[in-house]
Write a protein that holds these residues in place. Structure first.
Motif, PDB file in Angstrom:
ATOM      1  N   SER A 406       0.821  -1.206   0.000  1.00 29.27           N
ATOM      2  CA  SER A 406       0.000   0.000   0.000  1.00 29.27           C
ATOM      3  C   SER A 406       0.860   1.263   0.000  1.00 29.27           C
ATOM      4  O   SER A 406       0.497   2.277  -0.602  1.00 29.27           O
ATOM      5  N   LYS A 407       2.044   1.157   0.632  1.00 25.08           N
ATOM      6  CA  LYS A 407       2.915   2.321   0.716  1.00 25.08           C
ATOM      7  C   LYS A 407       3.569   2.647  -0.618  1.00 25.08           C
ATOM      8  O   LYS A 407       3.685   3.815  -1.012  1.00 25.08           O
ATOM      9  N   ILE A 408       3.983   1.607  -1.365  1.00 23.93           N
ATOM     10  CA  ILE A 408       4.679   1.856  -2.628  1.00 23.93           C
ATOM     11  C   ILE A 408       3.725   2.317  -3.715  1.00 23.93           C
ATOM     12  O   ILE A 408       4.123   2.938  -4.704  1.00 23.93           O
ATOM     13  N   ASN A 409       2.439   2.090  -3.518  1.00 21.83           N
ATOM     14  CA  ASN A 409       1.438   2.497  -4.502  1.00 21.83           C
ATOM     15  C   ASN A 409       1.393   4.007  -4.644  1.00 21.83           C
ATOM     16  O   ASN A 409       0.939   4.543  -5.657  1.00 21.83           O
ATOM     17  N   GLU A 410       1.877   4.712  -3.636  1.00 27.38           N
ATOM     18  CA  GLU A 410       1.856   6.162  -3.651  1.00 27.38           C
ATOM     19  C   GLU A 410       3.130   6.778  -4.218  1.00 27.38           C
ATOM     20  O   GLU A 410       3.223   7.994  -4.378  1.00 27.38           O
ATOM     21  N   LYS A 411       4.141   5.961  -4.508  1.00 31.44           N
ATOM     22  CA  LYS A 411       5.449   6.477  -4.907  1.00 31.44           C
ATOM     23  C   LYS A 411       5.523   6.766  -6.400  1.00 31.44           C
ATOM     24  O   LYS A 411       4.845   6.130  -7.204  1.00 31.44           O
ATOM     25  N   ARG A 412       6.374   7.751  -6.750  1.00 32.40           N
ATOM     26  CA  ARG A 412       6.530   8.171  -8.142  1.00 32.40           C
ATOM     27  C   ARG A 412       7.675   7.410  -8.807  1.00 32.40           C
ATOM     28  O   ARG A 412       8.728   7.185  -8.195  1.00 32.40           O
ATOM     29  N   ILE A 413       7.467   7.026 -10.053  1.00 27.54           N
ATOM     30  CA  ILE A 413       8.474   6.312 -10.833  1.00 27.54           C
ATOM     31  C   ILE A 413       9.567   7.286 -11.278  1.00 27.54           C
ATOM     32  O   ILE A 413       9.312   8.459 -11.568  1.00 27.54           O
ATOM     33  N   ASN A 414      10.795   6.780 -11.343  1.00 19.39           N
ATOM     34  CA  ASN A 414      11.980   7.524 -11.798  1.00 19.39           C
ATOM     35  C   ASN A 414      12.367   8.642 -10.838  1.00 19.39           C
ATOM     36  O   ASN A 414      13.008   9.615 -11.237  1.00 19.39           O
ATOM     37  N   VAL A 415      11.973   8.474  -9.596  1.00 21.04           N
ATOM     38  CA  VAL A 415      12.332   9.425  -8.553  1.00 21.04           C
ATOM     39  C   VAL A 415      13.201   8.688  -7.533  1.00 21.04           C
ATOM     40  O   VAL A 415      13.000   7.502  -7.259  1.00 21.04           O
ATOM     41  N   GLU A 416      14.167   9.401  -6.928  1.00 24.12           N
ATOM     42  CA  GLU A 416      15.093   8.761  -6.002  1.00 24.12           C
ATOM     43  C   GLU A 416      14.413   8.450  -4.673  1.00 24.12           C
ATOM     44  O   GLU A 416      13.674   9.279  -4.124  1.00 24.12           O
ATOM     45  N   HIS A 417      14.673   7.229  -4.162  1.00 27.36           N
ATOM     46  CA  HIS A 417      14.084   6.772  -2.911  1.00 27.36           C
ATOM     47  C   HIS A 417      15.158   6.116  -2.044  1.00 27.36           C
ATOM     48  O   HIS A 417      16.223   5.745  -2.529  1.00 27.36           O
ATOM     49  N   ILE A 418      14.839   5.984  -0.780  1.00 28.35           N
ATOM     50  CA  ILE A 418      15.622   5.150   0.131  1.00 28.35           C
ATOM     51  C   ILE A 418      14.749   3.948   0.496  1.00 28.35           C
ATOM     52  O   ILE A 418      13.642   4.125   1.036  1.00 28.35           O
ATOM     53  N   ALA A 419      15.241   2.743   0.173  1.00 35.59           N
ATOM     54  CA  ALA A 419      14.453   1.519   0.359  1.00 35.59           C
ATOM     55  C   ALA A 419      15.053   0.663   1.470  1.00 35.59           C
ATOM     56  O   ALA A 419      16.272   0.574   1.614  1.00 35.59           O
ATOM     57  N   ASP A 420      14.174   0.068   2.250  1.00 35.79           N
ATOM     58  CA  ASP A 420      14.574  -0.931   3.247  1.00 35.79           C
ATOM     59  C   ASP A 420      14.484  -2.312   2.591  1.00 35.79           C
ATOM     60  O   ASP A 420      13.398  -2.702   2.124  1.00 35.79           O
ATOM     61  N   ILE A 421      15.591  -3.008   2.555  1.00 41.12           N
ATOM     62  CA  ILE A 421      15.673  -4.276   1.831  1.00 41.12           C
ATOM     63  C   ILE A 421      16.019  -5.417   2.795  1.00 41.12           C
ATOM     64  O   ILE A 421      16.900  -5.293   3.646  1.00 41.12           O
TER      65      ILE A 421
END
Length: 447
Positions: A406-421
């Motif tokens: 649900s959280k990633i559904n709000e994110k923009r493509i080709n924009v820089e992010h910090i991801a928890d992996i």
């Protein structure tokens, strides 16, 4: 032509052997030498005045009949058959001079003896008419110079049997196998002489089997190498993340240098000599011996596992599963330079089953949590897939966890992010190779 001897007797008809007229230009055939005699000649050499030589063989005969095979041979072929260099079967299945004669004697309508003579290519002679593949007048001589020492220790004659036709595959008598195995240079002596660590693997399926599945052998060799690498790494590099460094692999790389009689026995040696004491391979072999010595003792095995890294635990788990695939007992011998004696461990199929079950319960895939900074290149909510690209061009992809969907559904493509992996590392039981799976557990856009 008049018969020379009585070949067989039956309830209805009494047959008298008639040597067939195979070479009219050379005159009548005469038996020159009987090679096998049982209630009359069964396998013999004939010749005529013209110099032609034939082998005669009493073969499969239905009731009230007698069947004989004849093949023309040279003096050299006869000599090789008599000395055991050519099998009786090969004399007829691979003739020197063309076709084979089949002579059939049987009772006619009035119980008179009837003779039929026909010529056939060797491939048209039924297998039932030919001798067994291991039929020799005497056992072939397998003694070779490299085995002279082992052979000289034997109090029994050396014999071998060919199990497959037209194949140079020799299977030794079990007594000879024991002699040759005993003559093998002990691992600790070889290690001291070569300054290379030694691992001997010997598999035993059963007393009646002398083979080992190729897939199983390939798997065991692959996981053995990766297990040694992972057990040695702590003595050089404290990091258990990323590929094992070339500095470690160079000192733990193993070569297959010799095979020895067993169901399958093979000697491995380190590719490079190690002049330093307490090197990485020595550490790895000591840990391996401790692990295998703890089989069937849960408390001891748990203690041994605590002494190695999570990575090594997973490689040990893959090693146990590769052994289970082979369904064979393993005799393991190890030694490193300067060791006074060889470490020997025997692991039965029951031991392997226990080990595999225990490690399945105790050892899980390697987990690592980290953050990754990069552009979000792709997302698929249906397949729960993500793709990120870092500043250096490296990409990371994998599955999106349920909590993060649900959280990633709000994110923009080709924009820089910090991801928890979350990274999971698994070890293949077929090759010993490590594979990584990535799960996205959280993501925030860089402000």
């Amino acid at each position: 032509m008049a018969g020379e001897w009585i070949s067989a007797s039956h309830d209805v008809c009494h047959f008298v052997m008639r040597l067939p007229d195979l070479d009219p230009s050379g005159g009548p055939l005469r038996i020159k030498e009987v090679l096998i005699d049982y209630d009359g000649p069964q396998f013999f050499v004939t010749h005529n005045d013209g110099g032609s030589r034939f082998l005669g063989l009493h073969t499969l005969s239905p009731p009230n009949s007698d069947n004989w095979l004849y093949v023309r041979v040279s003096a050299n072929r006869i000599s090789r058959i008599i000395s055991g260099k050519v099998s009786i079967r090969d004399a007829f299945s691979n003739p020197e001079f063309g076709n084979i004669a089949l002579q059939q004697l049987y009772a006619g309508a009035d119980f008179e003896s009837v003779e039929e003579l026909t010529w056939h290519p060797s491939n048209e002679i039924g297998d039932d008419y030919l001798p067994d593949v291991d039929s020799y007048l005497q056992a072939p001589d397998l003694v070779s110079p490299k085995n002279q020492l082992a052979v000289s220790r034997s109090s029994q004659p050396i014999q071998a049997v060919v199990r497959r036709a037209n194949t140079p595959m020799w299977e030794f008598d079990p007594a000879v196998v024991d002699i040759l195995r005993a003559a093998k240079t002990p691992a600790h002596i070889a290690a001291t002489m070569t300054r290379r660590s030694v691992i001997d693997l010997a598999f035993s399926i059963s007393k009646n089997r002398t083979d080992f599945p190729v897939r199983s052998l390939s798997a065991v060799l692959g996981v053995t190498q990766s297990l040694i690498d992972s057990l040695a790494i702590d003595s050089i590099d404290s990091s258990n993340r990323g590929p094992i460094s070339s500095s470690v692999r160079g000192r733990t790389a193993l070569d297959a240098v010799a095979a020895f009689p067993s169901s399958f026995g093979i000697r491995l040696e380190t590719n490079q000599g190690d002049m330093a004491d307490h090197g990485p391979i020595e550490t790895a072999l000591q840990r391996l011996a401790q692990l295998l010595g703890a089989i069937n003792d849960s408390a001891s095995m748990q203690m041994a596992l605590k002494g190695i890294s999570k990575r090594a635990q997973n490689h040990f788990k893959a090693f146990s599963k590769a052994l289970a695939l082979g369904k064979a007992e393993l005799k393991l011998e190890t030694a490193y330079p300067g060791q006074d004696s060889t470490t020997r461990i025997v692991i039965s199929t029951k031991d392997i089953a226990w080990l595999t079950k225990f490690l399945d319960h105790e050892v899980n895939a390697i987990e690592r949590n980290f953050q990754f900074k990069g552009r979000l290149l792709g997302v698929s909510l249906r397949s729960k897939f993500f793709l990120l690209q870092g500043e250096d061009g490296n990409e990371i992809s994998g599955r999106i966890t349920k909590e993060c969907l649900s959280k990633i559904n709000e994110k923009r493509i080709n924009v820089e992010h910090i991801a928890d992996i979350l990274e999971l590392t698994e070890v293949s039981e077929a090759t010993g190779e490590e594979s990584h799976k990535y799960y996205l557990t959280g993501i925030d856009e860089v402000e």
